[in-house]
Design a protein around this motif. Structure first.
Motif, mmCIF file in Angstrom:
data_model
loop_
_atom_site.group_PDB
_atom_site.id
_atom_site.type_symbol
_atom_site.label_atom_id
_atom_site.label_comp_id
_atom_site.label_asym_id
_atom_site.label_seq_id
_atom_site.Cartn_x
_atom_site.Cartn_y
_atom_site.Cartn_z
ATOM 1 N N PHE A 5 -1.579 -9.603 4.607
ATOM 2 C CA PHE A 5 -0.843 -10.856 4.364
ATOM 3 C C PHE A 5 -1.382 -11.997 5.232
ATOM 4 O O PHE A 5 -0.679 -12.510 6.097
ATOM 5 N N PRO A 6 -2.608 -12.442 5.015
ATOM 6 C CA PRO A 6 -3.094 -13.587 5.782
ATOM 7 C C PRO A 6 -2.486 -14.887 5.257
ATOM 8 O O PRO A 6 -2.306 -15.059 4.047
ATOM 9 N N TYR A 7 -2.118 -15.768 6.188
ATOM 10 C CA TYR A 7 -1.578 -17.089 5.846
ATOM 11 C C TYR A 7 -0.310 -16.989 5.001
ATOM 12 O O TYR A 7 -0.053 -17.813 4.128
ATOM 13 N N GLY A 8 0.480 -15.932 5.270
ATOM 14 C CA GLY A 8 1.758 -15.787 4.603
ATOM 15 C C GLY A 8 1.679 -15.418 3.140
ATOM 16 O O GLY A 8 2.684 -15.476 2.428
ATOM 17 N N ASN B 174 -4.289 -20.072 13.613
ATOM 18 C CA ASN B 174 -4.855 -18.772 13.239
ATOM 19 C C ASN B 174 -4.564 -17.646 14.224
ATOM 20 O O ASN B 174 -5.270 -16.653 14.246
ATOM 21 N N ILE B 175 -3.539 -17.793 15.039
ATOM 22 C CA ILE B 175 -3.221 -16.738 16.002
ATOM 23 C C ILE B 175 -1.919 -16.064 15.571
ATOM 24 O O ILE B 175 -0.842 -16.656 15.653
ATOM 25 N N PRO B 176 -1.993 -14.825 15.063
ATOM 26 C CA PRO B 176 -0.791 -14.152 14.558
ATOM 27 C C PRO B 176 0.119 -13.663 15.674
ATOM 28 O O PRO B 176 -0.222 -13.714 16.858
ATOM 29 N N LYS B 177 1.284 -13.191 15.256
ATOM 30 C CA LYS B 177 2.263 -12.559 16.142
ATOM 31 C C LYS B 177 2.802 -13.511 17.204
ATOM 32 O O LYS B 177 3.264 -13.083 18.262
ATOM 33 N N THR B 178 2.744 -14.811 16.935
ATOM 34 C CA THR B 178 3.397 -15.791 17.802
ATOM 35 C C THR B 178 4.576 -16.376 17.033
ATOM 36 O O THR B 178 4.680 -16.227 15.819
ATOM 37 N N GLU B 179 5.459 -17.070 17.750
ATOM 38 C CA GLU B 179 6.699 -17.521 17.103
ATOM 39 C C GLU B 179 6.414 -18.471 15.942
ATOM 40 O O GLU B 179 6.962 -18.309 14.848
ATOM 41 N N ALA C 19 0.655 -20.392 11.482
ATOM 42 C CA ALA C 19 0.387 -20.514 10.045
ATOM 43 C C ALA C 19 -0.255 -19.258 9.483
ATOM 44 O O ALA C 19 -0.252 -19.063 8.271
ATOM 45 N N TYR C 20 -0.813 -18.400 10.352
ATOM 46 C CA TYR C 20 -1.483 -17.200 9.852
ATOM 47 C C TYR C 20 -0.478 -16.212 9.266
ATOM 48 O O TYR C 20 -0.690 -15.656 8.193
ATOM 49 N N ASP C 21 0.626 -15.979 9.962
ATOM 50 C CA ASP C 21 1.626 -15.023 9.485
ATOM 51 C C ASP C 21 2.549 -15.614 8.426
ATOM 52 O O ASP C 21 2.955 -14.925 7.493
ATOM 53 N N HIS C 22 2.881 -16.896 8.590
ATOM 54 C CA HIS C 22 3.964 -17.467 7.796
ATOM 55 C C HIS C 22 3.499 -18.411 6.689
ATOM 56 O O HIS C 22 4.325 -18.893 5.908
#
Length: 697
Positions: free
Chosen positions: A161-164, A672-677, A680-683
């Motif tokens: 799931f890159p970029y949500g 581009n840094i996942p697992k932070t609050e 844009a990468y995760d969400h």
């Protein structure tokens, strides 16, 4: 006295909808990392419906409750475990491996060639997914579909799931990508479908110009890899890119031609049915069983069987059968744009074309004209929200082009298909046959490529809630609901009112303050700042231009008041003239090349756009003062400030490389840094509002 049903239930359509809902549920469970045990909730819900049906003595409802529960759960589990399997990495991704496998597909990109291999191993470890291999200029032995290949490479594992969003690689189970480090060696292995595809491609490229051959490959095989990107985008803007997808148009023409021939030959109906089904399956097989071709084959086959056994054929039911089959075999197809466009386009034809045709006849439009208009108008109505949701735009000229161009393309495709078959049968005559078979098509496509359809596109005014609202309104206007005129009018009026509110909210919000949208792709990112005073785009050097343009369309912000670029010495190279703005701002410390005379490159350190005060600290850091909020935007590891209200950055930032002290900000948003609050990468796209010195998400 019997009560008239509001709608006539089509069981295959309802089952297909239930499977799709199950697949979506499995997707959400995997995406949100929720326990799959929550699916047990289906049991008590089914039991309640079953008990209620038993009390009312509704046997059909009891059976349907069980069927829907089973297909929903099956779809959800199928989707969930498909995604979970894609998340499993079989080997380490930081080691050099000897990769072996069988080539399933070969194509080219703007950077060179690639192959997709299946049945792959890394040394002795079996890989559970496919590998996409980008080939260097001199990659070694020649290889094609069916060949066994061997090479050394480091594997890169594809995130799910890159970029949500669901990684489009997941739809084809391509779990790894790599580039070959040493010369690739290959061993010839025969592949019937690969050989046929290669013979067809060679027939085109050996007897036609490169551009014409590329277009012919796209039309015949659905292979758009070598079609010029600008031409392909122009066809999408014109709403006729579906001529390059092997779908109902292509399968239907082959089916129709064979039906006509077999009728003239007075062939036995059973032999005719069998030969037609075999022919369209073979064609879809040669084209790689794309989702749209499989859908068309199933619908044609269902129609053949219905006529063979004198059963009434219902188009929506046939579509339902096709959707159920595709989603159970390949559940992630639900998230494929090709599947959505194919199903919604055909569904739109069945829902609206008859109603449109009848209304056109009422105003004395001739039958042939009303028939020619109703089908493409129904398809456009079905695909309209899908285009807006996935691409951020829809074609404003698509209806006209589909009415005028598609009938001509259908005739030319039939000529091309016939010419290709004869060229394969009689190779010495291929040059003569192909030149004359492709000449009319080449002339038409040259005209369409030269035309500029970008100015005719409709920018998006919403996805999300807009899509279900649109279909509810469309259903109210269709002839599939048995409603009285007053009830239909009230439903349509309420739906249209909600649609208008949705459109206005998307287009004109924020009424006060500033709306900020942060998005990322590849190694870069972009920020869109929208207010009543205008729109500003900020982009890094490696941002994805296609994603930026889609976001601008979705935000109804294609008319920009300024484009600001932060990045390295060649950051101006990142700017694309297709963005509708002539004022581009670059840090004076960088030395960009002004590529276009129509673009004004500004080198000011301090400048104001749309009431926002900007300042370049250096080529990689930019501050923006927005309604009392101080933003710092950075694509560098080192930051010039110890604190700010909001930091929007590409990297984990520190004030000094030697002093490991993070920049203190009330909010930190990463591209581009996942697992932070906030990232844009995760969400996916992150949106927040700024007003009177306050930031609200």
């Amino acid at each position: 006295m019997s009560v008239k049903r509001i709608f006539n239930a089509r069981i295959p359509v309802l089952i297909a909808s239930t499977v799709a809902l199950g697949v979506l549920t499995g997707y959400l469970i995997s995406y949100k990392e929720i326990s799959v045990c929550w699916l047990i909730a289906v049991i008590p819900l089914t039991a309640i419906i079953f008990l209620f049906s038993f009390i009312l003595k509704k046997k059909k409802m009891m059976i349907l409750a069980l069927v829907f529960a089973v297909v929903f759960t099956g779809g959800a589990l199928n989707s969930y475990y498909t995604l979970q399997n894609f998340k499993v990495c079989d080997v380490g991704t930081d080691k050099l491996y000897l990769i072996t496998g069988t080539v399933k597909e070969k194509g080219s990109t703007s950077y060179g060639e690639y192959i997709i291999i299946d049945n792959a191993t890394a040394y002795d470890d079996k890989l559970s997914g496919k590998v996409q291999v980008y080939l260097t200029e001199n990659y070694g032995d020649f290889c094609d579909v069916g060949y066994k290949v061997q090479f050394y490479a480091e594997l890169k594992f594809n995130d799910t799931f890159p970029y949500g969003e669901l990684n489009y690689y997941a739809e084809d189970n391509i779990k790894y990508t790599c580039s070959n480090y040493t010369e690739l060696t290959s061993t010839y292995h025969f592949s019937l479908s690969g050989s046929i595809r290669s013979h067809i491609k060679n027939t085109f490229y050996e007897n036609l110009s490169y551009d014409t051959a590329s277009v012919c490959c796209a039309m015949m095989l659905g292979d758009t890899q070598n079609v010029d990107d600008e031409a392909l985008v122009n066809f999408r803007y014109g709403g006729i890119a579906h001529i390059f997808a092997v779908s109902g148009l292509h399968i239907g023409l082959v089916y129709g031609v064979l039906t006509f021939i077999f009728k003239k030959l007075r062939l036995n109906k059973y032999a005719s049915a069998g030969l037609r089904i075999i022919a369209i399956i073979l064609y879809a097989w040669i084209c790689g069983f794309s989702v749209s071709s499989v859908r068309a084959v199933i619908m044609c086959a269902t129609n053949i069987f219905a006529k063979l056994f004198h059963v009434k054929s219902d188009g929506l039911n046939n579509l339902g059968f096709a959707a159920v089959f595709i989603l159970f075999v390949s559940p992630l197809s639900l998230f494929s744009v090709g599947f959505q466009l194919s199903v919604c386009g055909v569904g739109g034809i069945f829902l609206f074309s008859n109603l449109i045709k009848r209304n056109l006849k009422k105003i004395k439009i001739p039958d042939k004209i009303s028939s020619g208009v109703s089908v493409p108008l129904g398809a456009q109505a079905g695909t309209f929200p899908v285009m807006l949701a996935n691409f951020g735009y829809a074609s404003g000229i698509g209806l006209l082009l589909n009415i005028l161009v598609i009938p001509i393309v259908s005739i030319l495709f039939t000529v091309l298909f016939t010419g290709t078959v004869f060229s394969l049968i009689i190779p010495p005559a291929a040059s003569f046959i192909m030149q004359y078979s492709a000449l009319p098509l080449e002339a038409l496509l040259s005209f369409l490529v030269a035309a500029n359809f970008e100015n005719a596109i409709i920018s998006s005014f919403g996805a999300g809630i807009f899509v279900p609202l649109y279909f509810i309104v469309s259903l109210a206007f269709s002839d599939k609901l048995n409603l009285k005129t007053l009830s239909r009018s009230m439903l349509a009026a309420c739906g249209v009112s909600l649609l208008v509110i949705c459109v206005l909210a998307q287009t004109y919000l924020p009424i006060n303050g500033y709306k900020v949208t942060v998005s990322a792709c590849n190694n870069g990112g972009s920020v869109i700042i929208k207010s009543t005073q205008g729109t500003v785009l900020i982009m890094t050097e490696d941002a994805s231009l296609s994603r930026i343009k889609s976001n601008l369309h979705r935000e109804h912000s294609t008319n920009l008041d300024g484009v600001i670029i932060i990045g390295g010495d060649y950051c101006a190279e990142a700017y694309d003239m297709s963005l509708n703005c002539s004022d581009v701002y670059v840090c004076s410390l960088n030395i960009p090349v002004q590529l276009y005379q129509t673009v004004d490159i500004h080198y000011e350190k301090n400048f104001t756009i749309c009431g926002i005060e900007f300042e370049y600290i250096d080529g990689h850091n930019l501050t923006a003062s927005i309604d009392g909020v101080n933003l710092l935007l950075s694509d560098d590891n080192d930051l010039p400030f110890r604190s700010c209200d909001m930091l929007i950055s590409l990297h984990e930032n520190y004030i000094d490389e030697l002093e490991i002290v993070p920049c203190r900000a009330k909010y930190t948003v990463y591209f581009n840094i996942p697992k932070t609050e906030y990232n844009a990468y995760d969400h996916g796209n992150l949106t927040f509002n700024i007003q009177n010195g306050e930031i609200s998400f």
